[in-house]
Design a protein around this motif. Structure first.
Motif, PDB file in Angstrom:
ATOM      1  N   ASN A  20       0.837  -1.214   0.000  1.00  0.00           N
ATOM      2  CA  ASN A  20       0.000   0.000   0.000  1.00  0.00           C
ATOM      3  C   ASN A  20       0.866   1.256   0.000  1.00  0.00           C
ATOM      4  N   HIS A  21       1.923   1.232   0.782  1.00  0.00           N
ATOM      5  CA  HIS A  21       2.853   2.375   0.840  1.00  0.00           C
ATOM      6  C   HIS A  21       3.524   2.578  -0.520  1.00  0.00           C
ATOM      7  N   ILE A  22       3.934   1.493  -1.138  1.00  0.00           N
ATOM      8  CA  ILE A  22       4.563   1.583  -2.460  1.00  0.00           C
ATOM      9  C   ILE A  22       3.579   2.143  -3.477  1.00  0.00           C
ATOM     10  N   LEU A  26       4.085   5.453  -5.755  1.00  0.00           N
ATOM     11  CA  LEU A  26       4.104   5.420  -7.220  1.00  0.00           C
ATOM     12  C   LEU A  26       3.290   6.567  -7.795  1.00  0.00           C
ATOM     13  N   GLY A  27       2.202   6.914  -7.158  1.00  0.00           N
ATOM     14  CA  GLY A  27       1.410   8.052  -7.603  1.00  0.00           C
ATOM     15  C   GLY A  27       0.314   7.681  -8.578  1.00  0.00           C
ATOM     16  N   GLU A  28      -0.367   8.706  -9.056  1.00  0.00           N
ATOM     17  CA  GLU A  28      -1.556   8.534  -9.881  1.00  0.00           C
ATOM     18  C   GLU A  28      -1.280   8.047 -11.300  1.00  0.00           C
ATOM     19  N   PHE A 167      12.809   2.322  -2.416  1.00  0.00           N
ATOM     20  CA  PHE A 167      12.588   1.160  -3.272  1.00  0.00           C
ATOM     21  C   PHE A 167      11.489   1.461  -4.300  1.00  0.00           C
ATOM     22  N   SER A 168      10.440   2.157  -3.872  1.00  0.00           N
ATOM     23  CA  SER A 168       9.346   2.530  -4.782  1.00  0.00           C
ATOM     24  C   SER A 168       9.874   3.329  -5.964  1.00  0.00           C
ATOM     25  N   GLN A 169      10.772   4.266  -5.678  1.00  0.00           N
ATOM     26  CA  GLN A 169      11.346   5.084  -6.749  1.00  0.00           C
ATOM     27  C   GLN A 169      12.209   4.245  -7.691  1.00  0.00           C
TER      28      GLN A 169
END
Length: 174
Positions: A20-22, A26-28, A167-169
């Motif tokens: 959920n955090h990732i 990540l964004g829209e 990590f998401s980036q």
């Protein structure tokens, strides 16, 4: 808009919380779908631009359904942009919190015929009040042996959310 599949093998829900955090990071411009590996989903990988698999360790092992999923979908996993992360309480300790130093990731890479291009390790959460008597007792023993929290009235979240955001980036550039 990119489509992302977020697959999980979770015991207590911390892996899903990390996903959920990732997703938030990540964004829209990313549309994310979730699937539980334990339910043996049939997936059309061609409908996704990238895939992320998160799996938690319980009593020293990743769930066997994770390996079954990998065996059933290996060809698709090898042809898709896929990343993997492992969630465990051992990663709360410096020196055991990277793919190169995590015993669980090393074991995963030895056992799995599929080797993801991008791997991370995140510390999980300790949720004593939510555990049944057996799990609470066993996990308390393990934590005592490893120098961790043994107060069974506590819930402790060890996840480093900045590390998850980083990590998401990286996942965006996979």
């Amino acid at each position: 808009m990119e489509k992302v599949l977020l697959l999980h093998s979770s015991c207590e829900g911390q892996t899903i919380k990390i996903l959920n955090h990732i997703e938030q990071n990540l964004g829209e411009q990313y549309q994310c779908d979730y699937a539980d590996i334990h339910l043996k989903p049939k997936i059309d990988f061609s409908g996704y631009d990238r895939v992320l698999i998160g799996a938690s360790v319980r009593y020293g092992h990743l769930n066997k359904k994770l390996y079954q999923f990998i065996d059933s979908n290996r060809e698709n996993l090898e042809q898709t942009k896929v990343a993997f992360f492992c969630v465990n309480l051992t990663a709360r300790k410096e020196g055991k919190d990277t793919p190169a130093t995590s015993a669980y990731v090393k074991k995963f890479l030895l056992k799995s015929p599929w080797h993801p291009k991008m791997i991370a390790v995140f510390a999980g959460a300790l949720r004593y009040p939510r555990y049944n008597f057996f799990d609470r007792t066993m996990i308390k023993l393990i934590m005592k042996l490893t120098g961790g929290e043994t107060d069974t009235s506590k819930e402790v979240e060890y996840t480093d959310w900045q590390k998850v955001s980083n990590f998401s980036q990286q996942f965006r550039t996979l």
